[in-house]
Scaffold this motif. Structure first.
Motif, short mmCIF file in Angstrom:
data_model
loop_
_atom_site.label_atom_id
_atom_site.label_comp_id
_atom_site.label_asym_id
_atom_site.label_seq_id
_atom_site.Cartn_x
_atom_site.Cartn_y
_atom_site.Cartn_z
N VAL A 8 42.68 110.92 -14.82
CA VAL A 8 43.87 111.12 -15.65
C VAL A 8 44.02 112.61 -15.95
O VAL A 8 43.07 113.25 -16.43
N GLY A 9 45.20 113.13 -15.67
CA GLY A 9 45.52 114.51 -16.03
C GLY A 9 46.53 114.53 -17.16
O GLY A 9 47.56 113.87 -17.08
N VAL A 10 46.21 115.29 -18.21
CA VAL A 10 47.05 115.30 -19.41
C VAL A 10 47.42 116.73 -19.77
O VAL A 10 46.57 117.62 -19.77
N ALA A 11 48.69 116.94 -20.09
CA ALA A 11 49.16 118.19 -20.69
C ALA A 11 50.03 117.82 -21.88
O ALA A 11 50.96 117.01 -21.74
N VAL A 12 49.73 118.36 -23.05
CA VAL A 12 50.48 118.03 -24.26
C VAL A 12 50.82 119.30 -25.02
O VAL A 12 50.05 120.27 -25.02
N HIS B 295 43.76 118.50 -20.24
CA HIS B 295 42.44 117.97 -19.92
C HIS B 295 42.56 117.08 -18.69
O HIS B 295 43.60 116.43 -18.48
N TYR B 296 41.50 117.08 -17.85
CA TYR B 296 41.44 116.19 -16.68
C TYR B 296 40.19 115.36 -16.79
O TYR B 296 39.07 115.88 -16.81
N GLU B 297 40.37 114.05 -16.91
CA GLU B 297 39.26 113.10 -17.08
C GLU B 297 39.09 112.30 -15.80
O GLU B 297 40.03 111.62 -15.35
N LYS B 298 37.90 112.37 -15.21
CA LYS B 298 37.67 111.77 -13.89
C LYS B 298 36.49 110.81 -13.94
O LYS B 298 35.45 111.12 -14.53
N PHE B 299 36.66 109.65 -13.30
CA PHE B 299 35.56 108.70 -13.14
C PHE B 299 35.32 108.49 -11.66
O PHE B 299 36.24 108.13 -10.91
N SER B 300 34.09 108.73 -11.22
CA SER B 300 33.72 108.51 -9.81
C SER B 300 32.34 107.89 -9.77
O SER B 300 31.57 107.97 -10.73
N VAL B 301 32.03 107.28 -8.63
CA VAL B 301 30.77 106.54 -8.54
C VAL B 301 29.58 107.45 -8.32
O VAL B 301 28.44 107.05 -8.54
N GLU C 224 41.68 95.23 -11.61
CA GLU C 224 41.56 95.00 -13.05
C GLU C 224 40.70 96.08 -13.71
O GLU C 224 41.02 96.58 -14.80
N PHE C 225 39.60 96.44 -13.05
CA PHE C 225 38.73 97.47 -13.61
C PHE C 225 39.43 98.82 -13.61
O PHE C 225 39.28 99.61 -14.55
N ARG C 226 40.20 99.10 -12.55
CA ARG C 226 40.94 100.37 -12.52
C ARG C 226 41.96 100.43 -13.68
O ARG C 226 42.15 101.49 -14.29
N SER C 227 42.61 99.33 -13.96
CA SER C 227 43.55 99.30 -15.08
C SER C 227 42.82 99.58 -16.40
O SER C 227 43.33 100.32 -17.26
N HIS C 228 41.65 98.98 -16.56
CA HIS C 228 40.83 99.23 -17.75
C HIS C 228 40.46 100.71 -17.82
O HIS C 228 40.58 101.35 -18.89
N LEU C 229 40.02 101.28 -16.70
CA LEU C 229 39.66 102.69 -16.69
C LEU C 229 40.84 103.58 -17.05
O LEU C 229 40.69 104.57 -17.78
N ALA C 230 42.02 103.25 -16.53
CA ALA C 230 43.20 104.06 -16.82
C ALA C 230 43.46 104.13 -18.32
O ALA C 230 43.77 105.20 -18.86
N ARG C 231 43.32 103.01 -19.01
CA ARG C 231 43.55 102.99 -20.45
C ARG C 231 42.48 103.79 -21.20
O ARG C 231 42.79 104.60 -22.09
N VAL C 232 41.23 103.57 -20.83
CA VAL C 232 40.13 104.26 -21.51
C VAL C 232 40.19 105.77 -21.25
O VAL C 232 40.09 106.59 -22.18
N LEU C 233 40.36 106.16 -19.98
CA LEU C 233 40.35 107.58 -19.63
C LEU C 233 41.56 108.31 -20.19
O LEU C 233 41.47 109.49 -20.54
N THR C 234 42.69 107.62 -20.28
CA THR C 234 43.87 108.25 -20.86
C THR C 234 43.64 108.57 -22.32
O THR C 234 43.96 109.68 -22.79
N GLY C 235 43.06 107.64 -23.05
CA GLY C 235 42.74 107.91 -24.45
C GLY C 235 41.78 109.08 -24.60
O GLY C 235 41.97 109.97 -25.45
N ARG C 236 40.76 109.12 -23.76
CA ARG C 236 39.80 110.22 -23.81
C ARG C 236 40.45 111.55 -23.45
O ARG C 236 40.20 112.58 -24.11
N ALA C 237 41.30 111.54 -22.43
CA ALA C 237 41.91 112.78 -21.96
C ALA C 237 42.87 113.36 -22.99
O ALA C 237 42.87 114.58 -23.23
N THR D 202 42.80 112.82 -26.24
CA THR D 202 41.97 113.27 -27.37
C THR D 202 41.32 114.62 -27.05
O THR D 202 41.31 115.54 -27.89
N ALA D 203 40.77 114.74 -25.84
CA ALA D 203 40.11 115.99 -25.47
C ALA D 203 41.10 117.13 -25.35
O ALA D 203 40.80 118.28 -25.73
N ALA D 204 42.28 116.85 -24.83
CA ALA D 204 43.29 117.89 -24.69
C ALA D 204 43.70 118.45 -26.05
O ALA D 204 43.79 119.66 -26.25
N ILE D 205 43.94 117.55 -26.99
CA ILE D 205 44.35 117.98 -28.32
C ILE D 205 43.18 118.63 -29.07
O ILE D 205 43.37 119.55 -29.88
#
Length: 283
Positions: free
Chosen positions: A197-201, A181-187, A264-277, A279-282
């Motif tokens: 965040v790109g995830v392969a599991v 899954h690839y989870e992207k946040f843009s304005v 700081e906000f990017r760090s927050h996004l990294a944590r949130v988007l990683t969890g989402r990605a 979860t979505a991948a699995i």
């Protein structure tokens, strides 16, 4: 604005392209899809004496299978990559990330290799290539050499290629059967990633057996979220385990502050988007 005048050549072989680039020296520029070079030419932010167009070099186009690897030619367009059956079967993370690149017009003209060579830390394909252990084959006057993705991206808009080298192909091992899954946040739509965040599991039963995670725009180069990978492997694929692992996403990163977001906000996004990605991948 009209660019300054320059000589234009369109070689038909890699060797000819290398000779043209070496002869031009620092006054030469390579033209792939043109999505990065043409705007800076029009604005006169670059004034090369010679432009070497790679569009007529057959070796640089297409996707092929080579044993346990999938090989993508540097001049293969995003549109071709995202629809290629080999990519979709064996490198689904690459296909998913490519679908998010800009808009259809850009995906029809922009190239896979051109995006990697541009080395924009906000580019969508760098982190997935890093996560999947891509190896870049480059050609220069001294011959060809292979550069792992972990060594290829050096700094902002900077790669390990010499000025007289060009990218020929990108080789990646097959990740057949992996979930991605690839989870992207843009304005805004079609904008560069603020964070992605790109995830392969690979899941065995209910247990996460292997994990590969790449972060976009969390440093001057793409980043592997190694701490998250280590926290996931061997754990049952339950929500609380994924959340706990994703909390490590910003470790060993150096996100910048700009008009879109602060570090700081990017760090927050990294944590949130990683969890989402994950979860979505699995699924």
């Amino acid at each position: 604005m009209i660019p300054v005048s320059f000589d234009y050549v369109a070689p038909t072989t890699v060797d000819d392209a290398v000779r043209e680039l070496a002869a031009a020296g620092e006054d030469g520029k390579v033209l792939a899809g043109g999505q990065s070079l043409l705007p800076v030419l029009r604005m006169r932010l670059a004034a090369p004496a010679k432009v070497i167009d790679l569009g007529r070099v057959p070796e640089l186009h297409g996707v092929r299978e080579d044993g346990n690897d999938v090989v993508i030619g540097a001049m293969t367009t995003h549109y071709e990559v995202q629809r290629d059956p080999l990519v979709r079967e064996h490198l689904s993370l690459i296909a998913l990330a490519t679908e998010t690149v800009a808009d259809p017009q850009v995906r029809h003209r922009g190239t896979f290799g051109g995006s990697l060579c541009h080395a924009d830390p906000a580019g969508d394909l760098l982190a997935p290539a890093l996560a999947l252990d891509a190896v870049m084959t480059v050609a220069g006057p001294s011959g060809r050499r292979s550069i792992p993705a972990a060594e290829f991206f050096v700094d902002y808009f900077t790669t390990a290629m010499a000025e007289d080298e060009l990218l020929v192909e990108v080789r990646m091992p097959k990740f057949t059967g992996w979930h991605a899954h690839y989870e992207k946040f843009s304005v805004s739509a079609q904008a560069w990633s603020v964070v992605s965040v790109g995830v392969a599991v690979r899941v065995s039963g209910v247990t996460i057996a292997e994990a590969r995670i790449g972060l976009t725009n969390m440093a001057a180069t793409p980043v592997r979220a190694m701490a998250v990978e280590e926290a996931l492997v061997g754990q049952p694929a339950f929500a609380h385990n994924i959340t706990a692992a994703a909390a490590h996403a910003a470790e060993n990163t150096s996100p910048t502050t700009d008009g879109d977001a602060d570090g700081e906000f990017r760090s927050h996004l990294a944590r949130v988007l990683t969890g989402r990605a994950v979860t979505a991948a699995i699924g």
